[in-house]
Design a protein around this motif. Structure first.
Motif, PDB file in Angstrom:
ATOM      1  N   HIS A 295      36.900  35.931  38.950  1.00 52.76           N
ATOM      2  CA  HIS A 295      37.963  34.930  38.461  1.00 52.76           C
ATOM      3  C   HIS A 295      39.373  34.951  39.385  1.00 52.76           C
ATOM      4  O   HIS A 295      39.963  36.228  39.717  1.00 52.76           O
ATOM      5  CB  HIS A 295      38.377  34.624  37.085  1.00 52.76           C
ATOM      6  N   ALA A 296      40.189  33.856  39.708  1.00 58.73           N
ATOM      7  CA  ALA A 296      41.382  33.856  40.269  1.00 58.73           C
ATOM      8  C   ALA A 296      42.231  32.887  39.323  1.00 58.73           C
ATOM      9  O   ALA A 296      42.418  31.758  39.701  1.00 58.73           O
ATOM     10  CB  ALA A 296      41.347  33.762  41.775  1.00 58.73           C
ATOM     11  N   LEU A 297      42.650  33.320  38.296  1.00 63.87           N
ATOM     12  CA  LEU A 297      43.176  32.365  37.326  1.00 63.87           C
ATOM     13  C   LEU A 297      44.541  32.956  36.749  1.00 63.87           C
ATOM     14  O   LEU A 297      44.893  34.106  36.886  1.00 63.87           O
ATOM     15  CB  LEU A 297      42.527  32.357  36.058  1.00 63.87           C
ATOM     16  N   ALA A 298      45.825  32.315  36.398  1.00 66.34           N
ATOM     17  CA  ALA A 298      46.821  32.467  36.060  1.00 66.34           C
ATOM     18  C   ALA A 298      47.502  31.676  35.261  1.00 66.34           C
ATOM     19  O   ALA A 298      47.096  30.396  35.325  1.00 66.34           O
ATOM     20  CB  ALA A 298      47.852  32.816  37.030  1.00 66.34           C
ATOM     21  N   ALA A 314      48.021  37.587  31.483  1.00 65.84           N
ATOM     22  CA  ALA A 314      48.926  36.290  32.171  1.00 65.84           C
ATOM     23  C   ALA A 314      47.999  35.955  33.534  1.00 65.84           C
ATOM     24  O   ALA A 314      48.432  34.960  33.911  1.00 65.84           O
ATOM     25  CB  ALA A 314      50.144  37.161  32.672  1.00 65.84           C
ATOM     26  N   HIS A 315      47.275  36.777  34.198  1.00 66.66           N
ATOM     27  CA  HIS A 315      46.401  36.573  35.347  1.00 66.66           C
ATOM     28  C   HIS A 315      45.132  37.205  35.251  1.00 66.66           C
ATOM     29  O   HIS A 315      45.233  38.461  34.837  1.00 66.66           O
ATOM     30  CB  HIS A 315      47.486  36.636  36.535  1.00 66.66           C
ATOM     31  N   LEU A 316      44.330  36.747  36.146  1.00 71.65           N
ATOM     32  CA  LEU A 316      42.819  37.449  36.525  1.00 71.65           C
ATOM     33  C   LEU A 316      42.951  37.294  37.977  1.00 71.65           C
ATOM     34  O   LEU A 316      42.901  36.265  38.658  1.00 71.65           O
ATOM     35  CB  LEU A 316      41.902  36.664  35.568  1.00 71.65           C
ATOM     36  N   VAL A 317      42.257  38.311  38.372  1.00 72.04           N
ATOM     37  CA  VAL A 317      42.064  38.511  40.168  1.00 72.04           C
ATOM     38  C   VAL A 317      40.745  39.062  40.125  1.00 72.04           C
ATOM     39  O   VAL A 317      40.286  39.632  39.286  1.00 72.04           O
ATOM     40  CB  VAL A 317      43.083  39.301  40.910  1.00 72.04           C
ATOM     41  N   HIS A 361      54.260  35.330  41.989  1.00 74.53           N
ATOM     42  CA  HIS A 361      54.017  35.208  43.510  1.00 74.53           C
ATOM     43  C   HIS A 361      53.164  36.568  43.956  1.00 74.53           C
ATOM     44  O   HIS A 361      52.530  36.347  44.732  1.00 74.53           O
ATOM     45  CB  HIS A 361      55.211  35.426  44.027  1.00 74.53           C
ATOM     46  N   ALA A 362      53.225  37.574  43.033  1.00 68.48           N
ATOM     47  CA  ALA A 362      52.441  38.725  43.470  1.00 68.48           C
ATOM     48  C   ALA A 362      50.942  38.406  43.048  1.00 68.48           C
ATOM     49  O   ALA A 362      50.093  38.874  43.997  1.00 68.48           O
ATOM     50  CB  ALA A 362      52.832  39.919  42.486  1.00 68.48           C
ATOM     51  N   TRP A 363      50.724  37.571  42.097  1.00 64.08           N
ATOM     52  CA  TRP A 363      49.366  37.233  41.826  1.00 64.08           C
ATOM     53  C   TRP A 363      48.912  36.409  43.153  1.00 64.08           C
ATOM     54  O   TRP A 363      47.713  36.595  43.407  1.00 64.08           O
ATOM     55  CB  TRP A 363      49.376  36.366  40.358  1.00 64.08           C
ATOM     56  N   GLU A 364      49.557  35.489  43.435  1.00 68.28           N
ATOM     57  CA  GLU A 364      49.335  34.690  44.716  1.00 68.28           C
ATOM     58  C   GLU A 364      49.078  35.583  45.938  1.00 68.28           C
ATOM     59  O   GLU A 364      48.014  35.359  46.795  1.00 68.28           O
ATOM     60  CB  GLU A 364      50.655  33.689  45.103  1.00 68.28           C
TER      61      GLU A 364
END
Length: 629
Positions: A295-298, A314-317, A361-364
């Protein structure tokens, strides 16, 4: 058969505590979730002198390997939080790996590991053991209260507080907190109670993950097989862990039934097939297994009133490139110092908006790299599968294509677009504001060998590498300004040359100061300000940085710097960037045309490209493409 050393975490007694009386002051901070991220936030706050309460629904840390690869930057965070030495004693270091297409090696990579590096680029240790070390550190800290068996089932905002309903073995309990950190994982209950949903992309590929106990002679490295004879059409990943534990991940075919394939008998059969192909003749045992989908979710924002989200909440990578736990540790490292300043009343809550902007932005950045790795590891469309298989085949005879198969291992993200980051002067080169400041071996003026992180500690640092006494004096005034503005943060002054006797100052040898200046690309008159989380806040003359602390406490003005598209700290070589762009464009092109026209599309594309290159070069390319299958 030898007895397995597989780690099984201890069970803790469920917590017993009363509900808070209405007359009691609210708790400063409650952290929901005792995973790595939640515990890191708690330790970061406690080490700054703030009491913190942690609520965990389970009565033990997680069981199984889950995340196993801990990056160099996460090791730096562990040292700042006080459990790095214990972690290092458990972990197994590695610095590279190999990838194979069927049985042919198509990639051999090494992560940067220069002589000045203090820590290995990556270590392997099970998440279960990682968490247990952290739990011990929390239990030993007098300012941390960790409640096991205490799951949050209700969350209600009440002005400048949050009321939490907690399920315990003795029934429901009520707590009130001024701030709540939601670090309760990918299935976050706090996210659900707050009415929030993650947004983004879920990939089609599915992986079985398993830990086995197996005494093998294979090296400690990341090994990947694409379409191996042992599991045709699949992708198999192997990692060695301490104690002869091996992590094996393998991809399921889209046509395979996940319920059937995740049964223990099928998992054992698939693993046995691969080990037999590796000419294994030693016994092994299946210790743990799980199932994974990328997943790539936030969340759009990580700050919702007085509830702050971090880590998987908060986010998944995607797991490829091992960014999940490592990005969560970065979240915690940043959130701890910012939240401490806000709880203390010295900083405006807008500072937490900077946390959200930076970490989103780090997640991006992580998704930009992990997304490309995922398209190689588990291509979800016909176009990406066609080009992935073509790249693998080409890499067997044309090694220049191997870089596209590189897993793009996790590295520290930057905060160049943060509202806190002070833009450097035009023409500045090297280390730029917002970049991570890597720990390095340094020598002090008295000859002592140490490291930059040891010198600067876990707070801010003002670093002046020039020998001009005037620079040292202005740098000292900047240090004093930051120390007065942020009383919970230790601010160290790092100067070149002999010890000046200034308070809270450290003197580097001239050789080390020159080495730092050269590595960072800074001029003699410049001063650098390093944040507690190891990011460069600003560089320039000390006079130009007057008022930095006021800007920091105000949250930087609240506007994210517009620097255009997400860019890596280290740019690609032109040829590599060109191949990557071609791969992605070709994949999209194949997917854009009807299925029955894909062959025609490729023929038309080849003819158009033939018009741009020499006839002999085109004929040679046709010959190579036809010969490689």
């Amino acid at each position: 058969m030898t007895t397995s050393p597989y780690y099984r975490p201890r069970t803790h007694e469920p917590a017993r505590f009363p509900s808070m009386d209405a007359t009691e002051p609210a708790l400063p901070v409650v952290v929901v979730g005792a995973g790595p991220v939640g515990m890191a936030v708690a330790l970061g706050l406690a080490r700054r002198g703030l009491p913190v309460t942690v609520l965990e629904a389970a009565t033990q840390v997680s069981f199984g390997s889950r995340a196993i690869c801990i990056s160099r930057h996460s090791l730096e965070v562990a040292d700042r939080l006080g459990f790095g030495e214990e972690l290092a004693q458990l972990a197994l270091a590695w610095e590279g790996g190999r990838s194979f297409y069927r049985d042919v090696e198509v990639l051999r990579f090494r992560m940067p590991n220069e002589p000045h590096a203090v820590r290995p680029p990556m270590v392997n240790v099970s998440q279960s053991e990682f968490e247990e070390v952290m739990a011990d550190a929390l239990a030993a800290h007098p300012l941390v209260t960790l409640h096991w068996g205490a799951g949050v089932v209700g969350s209600t905002p009440r002005g400048d507080e949050v009321e939490l309903e907690v399920a315990t073995a003795d029934g429901p309990r009520q707590l009130r907190a001024r701030w709540v950190v939601a670090a309760d994982g990918g299935r976050s209950r706090m996210r659900e109670l707050t009415g929030l949903r993650l947004q983004g992309t879920s990939y089609e590929g599915r992986y079985v993950i398993a830990d086995i106990h197996w005494q093998a002679e294979l090296p400690t490295e990341r090994m990947v097989w694409f379409d191996p004879p042992s599991n045709p059409g699949s992708t198999v990943i192997m990692h060695r862990q301490p104690g002869d534990i091996w992590r094996i991940d393998y991809q399921l075919d889209p046509a395979e039934d996940a319920e059937v394939e995740t049964g223990e008998d099928r998992i054992r059969a698939r693993i046995a097939s691969h080990l037999a192909w590796l000419q294994n003749d030693r016994p092994w045992t299946l210790e743990w297994h799980g199932f994974y989908k990328a997943h790539a979710l936030a969340l759009d924002s990580f700050v919702h009133d007085r509830v702050l989200f971090a880590g998987d909440a908060a986010h998944l990578v995607p797991i490829f490139g091992v960014r999940g736990l490592n990005s969560g540790m970065e979240d915690a490292d940043t959130l701890a110092w910012m939240l401490a300043a806000v709880v203390d009343g010295t900083a405006d809550p807008a500072l937490l908006g900077a946390y959200s902007a930076e970490r989103h932005h780090a997640w991006e950045q992580n998704v930009a790299n992990a997304g490309k790795s995922t398209l190689i590891m588990t291509p979800g469309t016909a176009g990406h599968r066609t080009t992935r298989d073509a790249l693998l085949a080409l890499a067997t005879v044309r090694p220049e294509y191997s870089h596209l198969i590189n897993p793009r291992q996790s590295s520290a993200t930057h905060a160049r677009r943060s509202p806190l980051t002070v833009t450097a002067a035009p023409g500045s080169r090297g280390l730029l504001p917002g970049d991570p400041v890597e720990d390095r071996r340094v020598e002090l003026a008295d000859g002592k060998q140490t490291s930059l992180d040891e010198v600067r500690g876990s707070g801010f640092a003002v670093v002046a590498t020039g020998l001009d006494p005037g620079v040292g004096a202005t740098a000292a005034r900047l240090r004093d300004e930051l120390a007065a503005a942020l009383p919970r943060e230790h601010v160290t002054l790092v100067l070149a040359g002999p010890d000046t006797g200034r308070p809270a100052s450290v003197a580097l040898s001239e050789e080390s100061a020159e080495a730092l200046a050269g590595a960072w690309g800074v001029r003699p008159e410049e001063v650098l300000v390093v944040r507690p989380d190891g990011l460069l806040l600003a560089r320039g003359s000390a006079a130009d940085l007057t008022g930095l602390s006021a800007q920091l406490l105000a949250g930087g003005g609240g506007a994210v710097h517009a620097t255009g598209a997400v860019a890596p700290v280290v740019p690609q070589a032109p040829a590599e960037a060109r191949r990557e762009a071609a791969w992605l464009a070709l994949s999209a092109g194949i997917d854009a045309v009807p299925v029955d026209d894909r062959e025609g599309f490729l023929a038309r594309l080849a003819l158009l490209l033939a018009d741009r290159i020499d006839t002999d070069d085109f004929a040679a390319a046709v010959s190579t493409a036809a010969a490689v299958r």
